[in-house]
Design a protein around this motif. Structure first.
Motif, mmCIF file in Angstrom:
data_model
loop_
_atom_site.group_PDB
_atom_site.id
_atom_site.type_symbol
_atom_site.label_atom_id
_atom_site.label_comp_id
_atom_site.label_asym_id
_atom_site.label_seq_id
_atom_site.Cartn_x
_atom_site.Cartn_y
_atom_site.Cartn_z
ATOM 1 N N ALA A 21 0.862 -1.341 0.050
ATOM 2 C CA ALA A 21 -0.256 -0.074 -0.049
ATOM 3 C C ALA A 21 0.777 1.174 -0.201
ATOM 4 N N ASN A 22 2.140 1.278 0.429
ATOM 5 C CA ASN A 22 3.082 2.237 0.576
ATOM 6 C C ASN A 22 4.085 2.518 -0.511
ATOM 7 N N ALA A 23 3.743 1.346 -1.510
ATOM 8 C CA ALA A 23 4.968 1.312 -2.768
ATOM 9 C C ALA A 23 4.389 2.556 -3.482
ATOM 10 N N GLN A 24 5.590 3.186 -4.243
ATOM 11 C CA GLN A 24 5.306 4.256 -5.168
ATOM 12 C C GLN A 24 5.002 3.704 -6.657
ATOM 13 N N ALA A 25 5.511 2.565 -6.936
ATOM 14 C CA ALA A 25 5.315 1.992 -8.218
ATOM 15 C C ALA A 25 3.715 1.237 -7.952
ATOM 16 N N ASN A 26 3.346 0.868 -9.195
ATOM 17 C CA ASN A 26 1.794 -0.205 -9.164
ATOM 18 C C ASN A 26 2.320 -1.543 -10.189
ATOM 19 N N ASP A 27 3.550 -1.883 -9.811
ATOM 20 C CA ASP A 27 3.922 -3.209 -10.907
ATOM 21 C C ASP A 27 3.427 -4.557 -10.154
ATOM 22 N N TRP A 28 2.199 -4.680 -10.074
ATOM 23 C CA TRP A 28 1.647 -6.200 -9.514
ATOM 24 C C TRP A 28 1.598 -7.012 -10.865
ATOM 25 N N TYR A 29 1.489 -8.178 -10.611
ATOM 26 C CA TYR A 29 1.547 -9.390 -11.599
ATOM 27 C C TYR A 29 0.883 -10.682 -10.972
ATOM 28 N N LEU A 30 0.571 -11.466 -12.008
ATOM 29 C CA LEU A 30 -0.086 -12.655 -11.908
ATOM 30 C C LEU A 30 0.805 -13.719 -12.735
ATOM 31 N N GLY A 31 1.044 -14.931 -12.132
ATOM 32 C CA GLY A 31 1.430 -15.786 -12.916
ATOM 33 C C GLY A 31 1.144 -17.255 -12.794
ATOM 34 N N ALA A 32 1.539 -17.946 -13.755
ATOM 35 C CA ALA A 32 1.126 -19.526 -13.407
ATOM 36 C C ALA A 32 2.505 -20.504 -13.973
ATOM 37 N N GLY A 33 2.465 -21.474 -13.538
ATOM 38 C CA GLY A 33 3.571 -22.355 -13.834
ATOM 39 C C GLY A 33 3.418 -23.783 -13.786
ATOM 40 N N ALA A 34 4.018 -24.639 -14.515
ATOM 41 C CA ALA A 34 4.230 -25.979 -14.699
ATOM 42 C C ALA A 34 5.407 -26.598 -14.542
ATOM 43 N N GLY A 35 5.568 -27.823 -14.141
ATOM 44 C CA GLY A 35 6.932 -28.393 -13.973
ATOM 45 C C GLY A 35 6.744 -29.490 -13.338
ATOM 46 N N TYR A 36 7.897 -29.992 -12.360
ATOM 47 C CA TYR A 36 7.953 -31.260 -11.653
ATOM 48 C C TYR A 36 8.663 -30.979 -10.405
ATOM 49 N N ALA A 37 8.474 -31.944 -9.382
ATOM 50 C CA ALA A 37 8.763 -31.983 -8.253
ATOM 51 C C ALA A 37 9.726 -33.244 -7.953
ATOM 52 N N GLN A 38 11.130 -32.992 -7.470
ATOM 53 C CA GLN A 38 11.783 -34.324 -7.347
ATOM 54 C C GLN A 38 11.890 -34.255 -5.707
ATOM 55 N N TYR A 39 11.395 -35.557 -5.350
ATOM 56 C CA TYR A 39 11.494 -35.647 -3.653
ATOM 57 C C TYR A 39 12.757 -36.555 -3.470
ATOM 58 N N GLU A 40 13.855 -35.523 -2.771
ATOM 59 C CA GLU A 40 15.016 -35.981 -2.465
ATOM 60 C C GLU A 40 15.284 -36.522 -1.051
ATOM 61 N N ASP A 41 16.039 -37.580 -0.995
ATOM 62 C CA ASP A 41 16.237 -38.296 0.187
ATOM 63 C C ASP A 41 14.994 -38.541 0.931
ATOM 64 N N ILE A 42 14.040 -39.115 0.011
ATOM 65 C CA ILE A 42 12.807 -39.275 0.923
ATOM 66 C C ILE A 42 12.889 -40.436 1.644
ATOM 67 N N ASP A 43 12.243 -40.207 2.888
ATOM 68 C CA ASP A 43 11.984 -41.377 3.813
ATOM 69 C C ASP A 43 10.565 -41.515 3.899
ATOM 70 N N LYS A 44 10.126 -42.985 3.667
ATOM 71 C CA LYS A 44 8.715 -43.126 3.658
ATOM 72 C C LYS A 44 8.413 -44.308 4.205
ATOM 73 N N ASN A 45 7.116 -44.589 4.704
ATOM 74 C CA ASN A 45 6.508 -45.956 4.967
ATOM 75 C C ASN A 45 5.868 -46.573 3.800
ATOM 76 N N ASN A 46 5.584 -45.747 2.923
ATOM 77 C CA ASN A 46 4.859 -46.192 1.851
ATOM 78 C C ASN A 46 5.574 -46.408 0.685
ATOM 79 N N SER A 47 6.013 -47.670 0.437
ATOM 80 C CA SER A 47 6.822 -47.974 -0.555
ATOM 81 C C SER A 47 6.335 -47.471 -1.844
#
Length: 317
Positions: A21-47
């Motif tokens: 609300a106190n910013a001098q500029a008015n550069d707001w934005y909207l975005g969307a993305g797609a990709g993938y997640a790599q689960y590193e060093d996963i510790d799991k009960n569900n094999s």
């Protein structure tokens, strides 16, 4: 998301809104993305829990200036992890040229997973990315995020660090070219009588350009039309055109850009009947640029036009 997570995220979002609300500029934005997640060093009960999954995101943000902003987003990590998350991040940006910039991210991710008995929590995140400014409206960017310790082995059957790679499209509705101030037409000099005196008359004006552009706007053509009319009314005339650019980008690129702007103004005046041999052009790139804010940089993206003529006028005794 459960009540243990929501209050802290809401408080963080309200704090970011207060800063905006106190910013001098008015550069707001909207975005969307797609990709993938790599689960590193996963510790799991569900094999059956995979180590890779699809990921999608929706986000909104605000740039306080060209170097700093804040971002609020929704994220989904799919397949067996089945996790929804909200993030609030501080964004730091480093412009490399007029179109390319690097950015870094530091924040928190509030997650809620439906795997197993379900669980929620807050994890730290950090990220790096590169953005390409395709136009005033659209950025295309690639982002990498690292999320630490998402999930809880005892409650929902897994605990993992997440490497998240995304390709994103970002819209900036309010980012664009500020409308240049109107240029008042030059009033003709009144014609005295009786005796004659040699005088020099001028017509001055500035025309403004969009970011990284050298094509003329309607307002720019109107200003150059005034210069052309002055030249037609004063046969003994000379016109000087000086091109400039803002400080974004390299000095060599800006010099060539200011040259294209000056030559675009010259070509238009020639089309309007001004003799090419009576037009002098110069270009200075970003040597004299002073702008820091977007509005100030807009004033640096210009061509200054000056027409001058020597006339004989009558003087009343």
């Amino acid at each position: 998301m459960k009540k243990t997570v929501a209050p802290s995220l809401i408080a963080m979002a309200l704090a970011a809104a207060g800063i905006s609300a106190n910013a001098q500029a008015n550069d707001w934005y909207l975005g969307a993305g797609a990709g993938y997640a790599q689960y590193e060093d996963i510790d799991k009960n569900n094999s059956n829990l995979d180590k890779d999954a699809e990921a999608v995101s929706l986000f909104t943000g605000y740039n306080f200036n060209q170097y700093f902003g804040a971002e609020l987003g929704f994220n989904y990590f799919g397949d067996d992890a089945d996790t929804k998350a909200l993030n609030l991040s501080a964004i730091g940006r480093l412009p490399l040229s007029e179109r390319v910039s690097l950015f870094g991210e530091l924040g928190a991710l509030g997650w809620d997973t439906d795997t197993g008995a379900g669980d929620d929590g807050v994890s730290p995140l950090a990220g790096l990315g590169v953005a390409y400014r395709a136009s005033d409206l659209v950025d295309v960017q690639a982002r990498y995020r690292r999320v630490e310790d998402m999930g809880d082995l005892g409650n929902n059957g897994f605990e993992t660090d997440v490497n998240n790679f995304m390709l994103e499209l970002v819209l900036h509705p309010n980012r664009g070219v500020a409308t240049p101030p109107p240029v008042a037409p030059v009033a003709p000099q009144p014609a005295p009588e009786v005796t004659y005196e040699t005088r020099t008359v001028t017509a001055d004006g500035s025309i403004y350009f969009a970011f990284d552009k050298s094509d003329l706007s309607g307002d720019s053509r109107a200003t150059l039309d005034e210069v052309a009319r002055f030249a037609q009314q004063n046969p003994d005339h000379q016109v000087e055109l000086a091109g400039y650019a803002d400080r974004l980008g390299s000095a060599e690129y800006n010099r060539k850009l200011s040259e294209r702007r000056a030559l675009a103004a010259k070509d238009y005046l020639v089309q309007r009947g001004v003799a090419a041999q009576n037009i002098q052009t110069a270009w200075y790139g970003s040597e004299l640029a002073e702008g820091v804010t977007e509005a100030e940089r807009q004033r640096d993206r210009r061509v200054d036009a000056k027409a001058q003529a020597t006339i004989q006028v009558e003087i009343i005794e």
